[in-house]
Design an enzyme around this catalytic site. Structure first.
Site, short mmCIF file in Angstrom:
data_model
loop_
_atom_site.label_atom_id
_atom_site.label_comp_id
_atom_site.label_asym_id
_atom_site.label_seq_id
_atom_site.Cartn_x
_atom_site.Cartn_y
_atom_site.Cartn_z
N HIS A 168 0.84 -1.20 0.00
CA HIS A 168 0.00 0.00 0.00
C HIS A 168 0.87 1.24 0.00
O HIS A 168 2.04 1.22 0.40
CB HIS A 168 -0.94 0.02 1.21
CG HIS A 168 -0.26 0.31 2.52
ND1 HIS A 168 -0.07 1.58 3.01
CD2 HIS A 168 0.30 -0.53 3.43
CE1 HIS A 168 0.55 1.52 4.17
NE2 HIS A 168 0.80 0.25 4.45
N CYS A 169 0.30 2.35 -0.49
CA CYS A 169 0.96 3.65 -0.41
C CYS A 169 0.15 4.51 0.55
O CYS A 169 -0.54 3.98 1.42
CB CYS A 169 1.07 4.30 -1.80
SG CYS A 169 -0.52 4.61 -2.58
N ALA A 170 0.18 5.82 0.39
CA ALA A 170 -0.50 6.70 1.34
C ALA A 170 -2.01 6.58 1.29
O ALA A 170 -2.70 6.76 2.29
CB ALA A 170 -0.09 8.15 1.09
N THR A 171 -2.57 6.26 0.11
CA THR A 171 -4.03 6.25 -0.04
C THR A 171 -4.58 4.97 -0.66
O THR A 171 -5.77 4.71 -0.56
CB THR A 171 -4.49 7.43 -0.93
OG1 THR A 171 -3.87 7.32 -2.21
CG2 THR A 171 -4.12 8.77 -0.30
N ARG A 172 -3.73 4.16 -1.31
CA ARG A 172 -4.24 3.04 -2.10
C ARG A 172 -3.67 1.69 -1.67
O ARG A 172 -2.50 1.59 -1.30
CB ARG A 172 -3.91 3.25 -3.58
CG ARG A 172 -4.23 4.62 -4.11
CD ARG A 172 -3.68 4.80 -5.52
NE ARG A 172 -3.50 6.21 -5.83
CZ ARG A 172 -2.88 6.66 -6.91
NH1 ARG A 172 -2.37 5.81 -7.78
NH2 ARG A 172 -2.76 7.95 -7.13
#
Length: 465
Positions: free
Chosen positions: A26-30
């Site tokens: 995952h990244c910051a939002t996804r």
């Protein structure tokens, strides 16, 4: 509303089950999922899951948008179910093969800066709060004047607002070592060496109160307070140098020899070669950015406001982090942020118009939360979930972004920080700019909403979906 555990189970099922998951991260939002068979992914099913704000396929990954904070909890629940796929580092290696060389480079740049952004956000908020409490109108409410503010209080606020930028090279080198497979603590120490108090301070040199050290009569050596590129490239080269020695130094000597050689080689290379050259390059980039932002008649805001969200679609928008850091470091303020904010707010306005005009309950249920997400600074749900589906709403959002950006440029709005926008971004404009900041956002939203409602969306478009 479903619990995070239930949502995680639904996500795993919708992407084809655990056996179809090749890797997950995952990244910051996804939530980023690489699958073995794309045909097994139930696209509509994913978008119907609670808390999902949109989903799309990009750069070899099926990306499910949950938003900041939520994505961490969903990822944790997915891994708690025993879903591992490949490791996160292996996923990065697989992802590196996706997209062209430029996209891969910018994606790596983003991987380095994403962990640093929360600290810079906090710094910007501290600047905004200091701007608020030191305003003459606010002080008057407490029977005080600016000259009544104690030096100790000013010193305290400087600790809060200056520390992240003073030691920025240490943060960048630490994160770069981490991304490129080196030992992060070596990167941290290397970055601290670049801002050692033993070296002439970069700000004092720039201000003319200090002189660079001269080695061999022609190599200027200074500290790199606030610089990004020297630390970034030192981190890349340093991680590779460490890997080289790790493979060749006997295990019994590795703990002593490898860190010694890595730090010795890299601080020498950084101070005498990488630093001086990249410091010049950094200056060129800053000058180019400032030239664009200083275009007359609001042209800078019009251009950046219109094209910003197009760049977001390509996935190379992480380069803006570097530009904003440079602006804050060199100017003490960020004129890029209000323009980008207008572009993001406008996409929310376009999605809101779709939600108001559509007769489909499912699209309303998607458009309204996507609008709120955009107003909180995350536009992917509005862009990928709503506006790009129909095409024209996205274009109307671009026009709204150009209009809002134009006004922001004309008014000369200046953020005290970076990385937060629209509603949360108001905290960066508490120094007497807040009214105009609200007006700029409302212009972007209104223009995009009206154009989308009148010309960008109709029933025929829904029938063709």
């Amino acid at each position: 509303m479903s619990s995070n555990e239930e949502i995680a189970k639904q996500v795993v099922k919708a992407v084809g089950g655990e056996e179809n998951i090749q890797s997950i991260a995952h990244c910051a939002t996804r939530l980023r999922v690489m699958v073995h068979d794309h045909e097994k992914v139930d696209v509509d099913g994913v978008e119907d899951i609670d808390k999902v704000k949109g989903a799309f396929y990009n750069s070899g990954q099926y990306q499910i948008i949950f938003g900041t904070g939520t994505v961490n909890r969903i990822y944790e629940e997915v891994t708690n179910q025993g879903v591992t796929g490949t490791t996160k580092s292996e996923m990065k290696e697989e992802s590196k093969q996706q997209g062209n060389r430029f996209q891969r480079a910018i994606r790596t740049f983003g991987d380095v800066f994403v962990p640093i952004i929360p600290v810079l956000v906090a710094t910007g908020l501290f600047m905004g709060v200091r701007g608020l409490v030191t305003q003459e109108q606010i002080l008057t409410l407490f029977g005080m004047a600016p000259e009544n503010i104690s030096e100790n209080f000013i010193l305290f606020t400087q600790v809060l607002t200056d520390t992240a930028f003073v030691f920025l090279p240490a943060l960048v080198a630490w994160s770069t070592f981490r991304v490129f497979g080196g030992t992060p603590v070596l990167g941290l120490v290397l970055g601290l060496m670049l801002v050692s108090p033993s070296l002439p301070n970069a700000w004092e040199v720039a201000g003319g109160t200090a002189e660079p050290l001269q080695f061999l009569g022609f190599i200027p050596v200074i500290g790199y307070q606030g610089s990004v590129l020297p630390a970034f490239f030192a981190g890349i080269v340093g991680a590779k140098v460490e890997k080289f020695f790790r493979k060749r130094v006997p295990e019994a000597l590795d703990l002593i020899v490898t860190p010694f050689l890595v730090l010795l080689i890299m601080i020498t290379l950084s101070l005498f070669a990488l630093g001086p050259i990249l410091h010049i390059v950094e200056g060129w980039i800053f000058d180019g950015t400032r030239t664009l932002l200083e275009l007359p008649f609001g042209l800078s805001g019009l251009i950046i406001g219109f094209f910003n969200q197009i760049i977001v679609i390509t996935g190379v928008h992480h380069i803006f982090n570097f530009l904003e850091i440079q602006l804050l470091e060199n100017l003490g303020y960020n004129p890029f942020n209000p323009i980008v904010t207008a572009a993001m707010a406008a996409q929310g306005g376009a999605a809101l118009a779709v939600g108001v005009k559509t007769k489909k309950a499912k699209m309303k249920a998607l458009a309204y939360p996507s609008t709120l997400s955009a107003f909180l600074g995350i536009t992917e749900p509005a862009i990928f979930g709503v506006n790009l589906r129909y095409g024209k709403p996205f274009i109307m959002g671009l026009i709204g972004g150009g209009a809002g950006g134009f006004l922001a440029s004309i008014l000369g709005l200046k953020a005290t920080g970076m990385a937060i926008t629209v509603i949360p971004g108001a905290l960066l404009y508490l120094n007497e700019q807040i009214i105009w900041y609200i007006v700029v956002n409302l212009v972007g939203i209104t223009v995009a909403f009206v154009l989308t409602y009148l010309f960008g969306f109709d029933e025929k478009m829904e029938e063709n979906m």
